[in-house]
Design a protein around this motif. Structure first.
Motif, short mmCIF file in Angstrom:
data_model
loop_
_atom_site.label_atom_id
_atom_site.label_comp_id
_atom_site.label_asym_id
_atom_site.label_seq_id
_atom_site.Cartn_x
_atom_site.Cartn_y
_atom_site.Cartn_z
N THR A 17 0.83 -1.21 0.00
CA THR A 17 0.00 0.00 0.00
C THR A 17 0.86 1.25 0.00
OG1 THR A 17 -1.67 -1.21 1.27
CG2 THR A 17 -1.89 1.18 1.17
N GLU A 18 1.85 1.28 0.86
CA GLU A 18 2.71 2.47 0.97
C GLU A 18 3.50 2.70 -0.31
OE1 GLU A 18 5.04 1.78 4.45
OE2 GLU A 18 3.32 1.92 5.82
N ILE A 19 4.01 1.63 -0.91
CA ILE A 19 4.83 1.77 -2.12
C ILE A 19 3.97 2.21 -3.29
CG2 ILE A 19 6.25 0.52 -3.78
CD1 ILE A 19 7.22 -1.22 -1.41
N ALA A 20 2.81 1.60 -3.47
CA ALA A 20 1.92 2.00 -4.56
C ALA A 20 1.47 3.44 -4.39
CB ALA A 20 0.71 1.06 -4.63
N THR A 21 1.16 3.83 -3.17
CA THR A 21 0.72 5.20 -2.90
C THR A 21 1.82 6.19 -3.24
OG1 THR A 21 -0.78 4.47 -1.15
CG2 THR A 21 -0.12 6.78 -1.13
N ALA A 22 3.04 5.90 -2.81
CA ALA A 22 4.16 6.80 -3.07
C ALA A 22 4.41 6.95 -4.58
CB ALA A 22 5.43 6.31 -2.38
N ALA A 23 4.35 5.83 -5.29
CA ALA A 23 4.56 5.89 -6.74
C ALA A 23 3.43 6.66 -7.42
CB ALA A 23 4.67 4.47 -7.31
N GLY A 128 -8.96 8.38 -6.46
CA GLY A 128 -8.44 9.33 -5.49
C GLY A 128 -7.86 8.68 -4.26
N ASP A 129 -7.54 7.39 -4.35
CA ASP A 129 -7.04 6.67 -3.18
C ASP A 129 -6.31 5.42 -3.66
OD1 ASP A 129 -6.56 6.00 -0.57
OD2 ASP A 129 -8.64 5.55 -0.05
N THR A 130 -5.65 4.75 -2.72
CA THR A 130 -5.04 3.45 -2.99
C THR A 130 -5.95 2.38 -2.41
OG1 THR A 130 -2.79 4.33 -2.97
CG2 THR A 130 -3.05 1.96 -2.62
N LEU A 131 -6.44 1.51 -3.26
CA LEU A 131 -7.25 0.37 -2.82
C LEU A 131 -6.31 -0.80 -2.60
CD1 LEU A 131 -10.04 0.75 -5.53
CD2 LEU A 131 -10.16 1.51 -3.15
N SER A 132 -6.44 -1.47 -1.45
CA SER A 132 -5.46 -2.53 -1.18
C SER A 132 -6.03 -3.61 -0.28
CB SER A 132 -4.20 -1.94 -0.55
OG SER A 132 -4.35 -1.76 0.84
N THR A 133 -5.29 -4.70 -0.25
CA THR A 133 -5.65 -5.83 0.62
C THR A 133 -5.32 -5.55 2.07
OG1 THR A 133 -3.48 -6.82 0.11
CG2 THR A 133 -5.36 -7.55 -1.21
N SER A 134 -4.66 -4.44 2.34
CA SER A 134 -4.39 -4.07 3.73
C SER A 134 -5.70 -3.78 4.45
CB SER A 134 -3.49 -2.84 3.78
OG SER A 134 -3.24 -2.44 5.10
N ALA A 204 -2.00 -7.43 -9.01
CA ALA A 204 -2.54 -6.62 -7.92
C ALA A 204 -4.06 -6.46 -8.04
CB ALA A 204 -1.86 -5.26 -7.88
N PRO A 205 -4.61 -6.18 -9.23
CA PRO A 205 -6.07 -6.12 -9.34
C PRO A 205 -6.77 -7.41 -8.90
CG PRO A 205 -5.11 -5.04 -11.23
CD PRO A 205 -3.97 -5.67 -10.48
N VAL A 206 -6.21 -8.56 -9.26
CA VAL A 206 -6.84 -9.83 -8.87
C VAL A 206 -6.75 -10.04 -7.37
CG1 VAL A 206 -6.60 -12.34 -9.04
CG2 VAL A 206 -6.60 -10.95 -11.12
N ALA A 207 -5.59 -9.74 -6.78
CA ALA A 207 -5.45 -9.87 -5.32
C ALA A 207 -6.48 -9.00 -4.60
CB ALA A 207 -4.04 -9.50 -4.89
N LEU A 208 -6.62 -7.77 -5.07
CA LEU A 208 -7.58 -6.84 -4.47
C LEU A 208 -9.00 -7.34 -4.64
CD1 LEU A 208 -8.36 -4.06 -3.27
CD2 LEU A 208 -8.28 -3.15 -5.61
N ALA A 209 -9.35 -7.78 -5.84
CA ALA A 209 -10.71 -8.25 -6.11
C ALA A 209 -11.08 -9.42 -5.22
CB ALA A 209 -10.85 -8.63 -7.59
N MET A 210 -10.18 -10.39 -5.11
CA MET A 210 -10.47 -11.57 -4.29
C MET A 210 -10.58 -11.21 -2.82
SD MET A 210 -8.41 -14.72 -6.15
CE MET A 210 -6.79 -14.10 -5.72
N ALA A 211 -9.75 -10.26 -2.36
CA ALA A 211 -9.82 -9.84 -0.96
C ALA A 211 -11.14 -9.17 -0.64
CB ALA A 211 -8.66 -8.91 -0.64
N CYS A 212 -11.76 -8.56 -1.66
CA CYS A 212 -13.05 -7.89 -1.48
C CYS A 212 -14.23 -8.85 -1.61
CB CYS A 212 -13.22 -6.77 -2.50
SG CYS A 212 -12.03 -5.43 -2.32
N GLY A 213 -13.97 -10.10 -1.97
CA GLY A 213 -15.04 -11.08 -2.15
C GLY A 213 -15.58 -11.15 -3.55
N LEU A 214 -14.91 -10.50 -4.51
CA LEU A 214 -15.33 -10.56 -5.90
C LEU A 214 -14.87 -11.86 -6.55
CD1 LEU A 214 -14.42 -6.90 -6.84
CD2 LEU A 214 -16.75 -7.82 -6.75
#
Length: 256
Positions: A17-23, A128-134, A204-214
């Motif tokens: 999350t921190e690295i993606a946000t910084a980039a 406008g934000d970083t979406l993450s598995t965190s 990263a999109p797949v990890a995020l989607a699965m963490a959200c229950g998609l």
């Protein structure tokens, strides 16, 4: 940071999350500066790709020196296939959109363990934000009339047929990050892609989607596997779980 090579830790989620946000923040500033400087589009793309890649690789080298990194903008490491943990990153997903001054680009940072993306952060300016598995967003409520997002440059040839069968609206967006974010936030219900993509586009999109229950799978319903010798995915489906069976059925019919 040393840890069990077969696991992901809470710190992994925070680091992504921190690295993606910084980039992402760096790229936003760079986009404004470069557009103001009226650089050629190819120059914009090159500078942005390299700058984000340098930031991400430097951060991962400090935080996770023992983990190989597969990046779109770096040489494929020979050690990754023997490692249970591999970071897969796209420093700038949607380079064309970035260079055009649009906001539907993103930064993808993922950790894959034993071929499965278990950590993911997607920084998307359009959200406008970083979406993450965190802290994954809650599963959004499905719409009565689904919205399907597809690539603005390479939409699947069968997308219109699928939309008609599902009585859904079609909308085009730039990056895989932006399209996945649209489904994660409930702006859209289905993301379909065919014609191929690289692992760094999707990890990263797949990890995020699965963490959200998609639901996340190949277009034939088979599981997605990462850190393969050829880091390429033929197709991708991310959608609300209540729609998965119907979408897969319609796609199979459309493909004959």
């Amino acid at each position: 940071m040393r840890h069990d090579p077969g696991t992901a830790t809470p710190q992994d989620h925070r680091d992504a999350t921190e690295i993606a946000t910084a980039a992402g923040e760096m790229l936003l500033d760079l986009q404004v500066d470069l557009l103001d400087a009226t650089c050629r589009q190819d120059e914009l793309q090159l500078i942005a790709d390299r700058s984000a890649n340098d930031l991400i690789l430097q951060q991962l080298a400090v935080r996770h020196p023992d983990d190989p990194v597969l990046s779109e903008e770096a040489e494929d490491p020979t050690t990754r296939l023997a490692s249970r943990r591999v970071w897969i990153v796209d420093p700038l997903d949607g380079t064309r959109e970035f260079a055009e001054g649009r906001d539907d680009w993103g930064v993808n940072v993922a950790l894959v363990v034993d071929g499965v993306p278990v950590v993911g952060a997607v920084a998307v300016p359009s959200v406008g934000d970083t979406l993450s598995t965190s802290q994954p967003p809650r599963l959004p409520t499905r719409a009565q009339w689904p919205l399907i997002v597809v690539s603005r440059t390479r939409p699947p040839v069968f997308a219109a047929v699928v939309a008609e069968q599902l009585r859904a609206e079609l909308r085009s967006l730039g990056s895989a990050a932006a399209k996945t974010a649209a489904v994660v936030t409930g702006e859209a219900d289905i993301y379909i892609h065919a014609g191929g993509m690289h692992e760094w586009d999707a990890a990263a999109p797949v990890a995020l989607a699965m963490a959200c229950g998609l639901h996340a799978s190949r277009m034939d319903g088979s599981p997605l596997r990462f850190n393969q010798p050829e880091p390429f995915l033929p197709d991708l489906l991310i959608c609300h779980p209540e729609l998965a069976d119907e979408v897969l059925s319609v796609v199979r019919e459309a493909l004959g």
